[in-house]
Design an enzyme around this catalytic site. Sequence first.
Site, PDB file in Angstrom:
ATOM      1  CE  LYS A  99      10.695   0.372 -13.037  1.00  0.00           C
ATOM      2  NZ  LYS A  99      11.173   0.449 -11.711  1.00  0.00           N
ATOM      3  NE  ARG A 100       4.234  -8.128 -11.157  1.00  0.00           N
ATOM      4  CZ  ARG A 100       3.804  -8.976 -10.593  1.00  0.00           C
ATOM      5  NH1 ARG A 100       4.731 -10.121  -9.619  1.00  0.00           N
ATOM      6  NH2 ARG A 100       2.800  -9.452 -10.520  1.00  0.00           N
TER       7      ARG A 100
ATOM      8  CE  LYS B  34      17.470  -4.015  -5.858  1.00  0.00           C
ATOM      9  NZ  LYS B  34      16.379  -4.819  -5.970  1.00  0.00           N
TER      10      LYS B  34
ATOM     11  CB  THR C 261      14.577  -1.102  -4.173  1.00  0.00           C
ATOM     12  OG1 THR C 261      13.681  -2.115  -4.640  1.00  0.00           O
ATOM     13  CG2 THR C 261      13.720  -0.817  -2.995  1.00  0.00           C
TER      14      THR C 261
ATOM     15  CE  LYS D  59       6.046  -1.379 -10.612  1.00  0.00           C
ATOM     16  NZ  LYS D  59       7.099  -0.806  -9.485  1.00  0.00           N
TER      17      LYS D  59
ATOM     18  CG  HIS E 264       5.806  -1.634   1.407  1.00  0.00           C
ATOM     19  ND1 HIS E 264       7.205  -1.647   1.190  1.00  0.00           N
ATOM     20  CD2 HIS E 264       5.720  -2.392   2.367  1.00  0.00           C
ATOM     21  CE1 HIS E 264       7.854  -2.194   2.199  1.00  0.00           C
ATOM     22  NE2 HIS E 264       6.850  -2.630   3.043  1.00  0.00           N
TER      23      HIS E 264
HETATM   24  C1  26Q Z   1      -2.292  -7.607  -1.308  1.00  0.00           C
HETATM   25  C2  26Q Z   1      -3.501  -8.296  -1.307  1.00  0.00           C
HETATM   26  C3  26Q Z   1      -4.044  -9.551  -1.845  1.00  0.00           C
HETATM   27  C4  26Q Z   1      -3.098 -10.130  -2.940  1.00  0.00           C
HETATM   28  C5  26Q Z   1      -1.798  -9.321  -3.054  1.00  0.00           C
HETATM   29  C6  26Q Z   1      -1.539  -8.083  -2.369  1.00  0.00           C
HETATM   30  C7  26Q Z   1      -0.257  -7.447  -2.665  1.00  0.00           C
HETATM   31  C8  26Q Z   1       0.885  -8.232  -2.792  1.00  0.00           C
HETATM   32  C9  26Q Z   1       2.119  -7.423  -2.917  1.00  0.00           C
HETATM   33  C10 26Q Z   1      -0.034  -6.175  -2.710  1.00  0.00           C
HETATM   34  C11 26Q Z   1       1.191  -5.290  -2.910  1.00  0.00           C
HETATM   35  C12 26Q Z   1       2.389  -6.266  -3.120  1.00  0.00           C
HETATM   36  C13 26Q Z   1       3.329  -5.570  -3.580  1.00  0.00           C
HETATM   37  C14 26Q Z   1       3.855  -4.327  -3.273  1.00  0.00           C
HETATM   38  C15 26Q Z   1       5.106  -3.860  -3.429  1.00  0.00           C
HETATM   39  O1  26Q Z   1       5.999  -4.617  -4.010  1.00  0.00           O
HETATM   40  N1  26Q Z   1       5.222  -2.405  -3.398  1.00  0.00           N
HETATM   41  C16 26Q Z   1       6.656  -1.950  -3.591  1.00  0.00           C
HETATM   42  O2  26Q Z   1       7.521  -1.890  -2.502  1.00  0.00           O
HETATM   43  C17 26Q Z   1       8.781  -1.755  -2.605  1.00  0.00           C
HETATM   44  C18 26Q Z   1       9.498  -1.558  -1.375  1.00  0.00           C
HETATM   45  O3  26Q Z   1       9.017  -0.779  -0.324  1.00  0.00           O
HETATM   46  C19 26Q Z   1       8.733  -0.174  -3.041  1.00  0.00           C
HETATM   47  O4  26Q Z   1      10.007   0.322  -3.410  1.00  0.00           O
HETATM   48  C20 26Q Z   1       7.673   0.070  -4.420  1.00  0.00           C
HETATM   49  O5  26Q Z   1       7.729   1.468  -4.758  1.00  0.00           O
HETATM   50  C21 26Q Z   1       6.572  -0.301  -3.947  1.00  0.00           C
HETATM   51  O6  26Q Z   1       5.784  -0.569  -5.300  1.00  0.00           O
END
Ligand code: 26Q
Length: 795
Positions: A528-529, A640, A636, A534, A340
């Site tokens: 978004k975050r 929407k 995503t 972004k 991702h």
């Molecule tokens: C990893 C290690 C330790 C702590 C946290 C994490 C961690 C947690 C969450 C790393 C990444 C995330 C989340 C990533 C995320 O939300 N990515 C998004 O995924 C969506 C679904 O595929 C995409 O549409 C977005 O583009 C992408 O940013």
Amino acid sequence: MLTKEQYKQVFRQRLLALAGTGLDEASTYEKYAALASLVRDHIGQHWVDTTRRYDVEKQKQVYYFSIEFLPGRLLDSNLRSLGLRDLWIDVLAELGIDYQELADAEHDASLGNGGLGRLASCFLESMASLGLPGHGCGIRYTYGLFEQSIINDMQIEKPDTWLKDLNIWEYRKPNKAVEVRFGAPLGVVKAVPYDIPLIGYENSTVNTLRLWSAEVQDTSGLSYSSLAPDDYRKLLEYKNWVESISQILYPDDRYEEGRILRLVQEYFLVSAGLQSIVRHIRRKQGTDLSTLADRVAVHINDTHPALAIPELMRILLDEEGMGWDEAWRITTRTISYTNHTVLPEALEKWPVSEVQSLLPRIYEIIHEINERFCAELWQHYPGEWGRIAAMAVIADGFVKMAHLAVAGSYSVNGVAALHSSILQKDLLHLFYQHTPGKFNNKTNGITHRRWLLGANPGLADLITDTLGPGWLHQPAMLKNLQAHAEDAAFQEKVAAIKTERKQQLARLINETYHVALDCRSIFDVHIKRIHAYKRQLLNVLRIMELYNRLRDNPNLDVLPRTFLFAGKAAPGYYLAKKIIQLINVLARKVNADKTIKDKIKIVFLENYGVTLAERIIPAADVSEQISTAGKEASGTSNMKFMLNGAITVGTLDGANVEIREAVGEDNIIIFGLTAGEAAECYRTGRCNPLPIYQQDERVRQCVNQLIDGSLPVIGDEFKPLYDYLLQPSGHFLELQDFAAYVEAQQTIDQLFRDERQRWKMAITNIAQAGRFSSDYTVKEYADGIWHIRPSYFRG
Ligand code: 26Q
């Protein structure tokens, strides 16, 4: 069927049984809980039937392993799926109860950070609605993602106490608990599952989301009085440690070193999940696990559950007594992986020393996987040390989780066409060269049932009146709206629905933030975050640019705009928090400025999440999707917004590329550097923003205003943002894209002056959004990766 009178009676009785109270004294939450618990009654039999059907038909089942899920509120969607919603609205009305008020009392399960967790929930909804045997496997965090409030313009985090009241949707299953074992001093942890039913839309299918909770092993054998004081202390320490495992969701969406509890969570999830799958298979289908890969698919959502690979190896080797080759054959035919992110700082790696001491046996297995993998590479690429070192699972003292995930799975996919091609050409290029057949793309999707039918019932009704109800099962049918795109009467109806949603949102904003909005203004939305890539900061700069022009000339001929922002920043992400502060400070200044004749308003809405998104997205006119090209894997919310008739202003990034393909160039506003150009910029080091700052007066003015006292803050609050924007590298090309972005917004201004043109664009977006339904995405996973089929019997 009961009569309405009987339903009223049933409701009263349930309230009495559950809360010990009558209608008059009951709180809103108690009334919500009574209704939800009646809905729960309807689910039970379908759940049992579905589970039995899968077992009897010996269907291959998929388990979607994810450290995050973001289901949102469930009462409304469950009632809808069961076909009971209208009935209950009626019954409650006769009791003098407002249904919406009850629905709004639900705490939404906020067990994720953003896109990745919400995607997992859209997939589960689509699988159930397609009758596919697919289940979720996650962690039941006691505290979900923090609750955000804004105090003195800044983000404050408070714990999310979503479990403080009874959680109606979960079923605790203590008899299905399993033991998870950690290295010597830490010992054994009991994993107790809580099952949540996942209800298919009008099809009687009920799948399962299984969330694991960590508990201490039964200590009844140990009586405190018989323990030495030191043992007693150790016992309490052990208890605290165990309970911390499923206590809290990490609020970061990138990897940070030194978070050992995070690794504990990851192993806890996969060990509990895999043990319960294996136990179920053996119980229902006999003890021979050699055909495991024909009976289950295990999908890992990013690398967070990648320890599923060594853990499945451990189970097959140590508990089933298989040899390495057979165990490896089975594992690598069972597990598939989705990436991702391409941001290097988000790629997981764990120090060897920590994996080794926390999970000694798992480390041994990873080590062996690495040895054999490198030996295989040596056969293919004799003498190419550099290549092999770059691909190793263990290197530089770290376990590289993405390398483990690719080596140990049979399928690796990205989440949009551009992202998948970047994985193949760049991030995982060497792996792609070695095993090209593993790589594929699955463009993300969203469930149109939550994001249109649920979130925008007015628009859904109009569509059903126009096309019939077929689009709910076949979202591609939305295409038939294209024939109405230029129909003035239809345009007016779509416009009226948009206005109504803008008014509702404006009311909420006025009540909460005491800012009055003009609903004829363009609602321009960036939610978004908060993340540098972004580029909320780019959005702020162009608002400042517009504001400067209006200050110079209050009669400037621009359409009024309302700028809406929402999003959480990771608590330790300093720059992201500064961006939130900047938006709020600028909002204070602009909203109070009488000279600009209310032509711009800015609002930052607190505590963004699924529920707030359901309120904001239907009210949006413009959807901001402006990440630096090549950095957003898919996005995503872009889908929407489109589905709800907003026009995208975006870069050629993530799924924006496919959205443009779907709607055509005239119905989306694309600007800025391409991914190739951005990469070239970084590669050649020709991305110094200083020349742009020096040459473009507008840029210089806006950037300077961050530090020259123009903004109502005391001191150098925004110096860090100023420095960030002007540093020679390490930024996200905000200034490089500034001019193109301002121009893109002027294009929007021009287009929105022609109502006919504007609503044609909006309707085209709705009509072409069907292909982004997660029903299609999930079908592609089912056919192309998991090899599962819908259950034969559909109720
Ligand atoms: C990893 C290690 C330790 C702590 C946290 C994490 C961690 C947690 C969450 C790393 C990444 C995330 C989340 C990533 C995320 O939300 N990515 C998004 O995924 C969506 C679904 O595929 C995409 O549409 C977005 O583009 C992408 O940013």
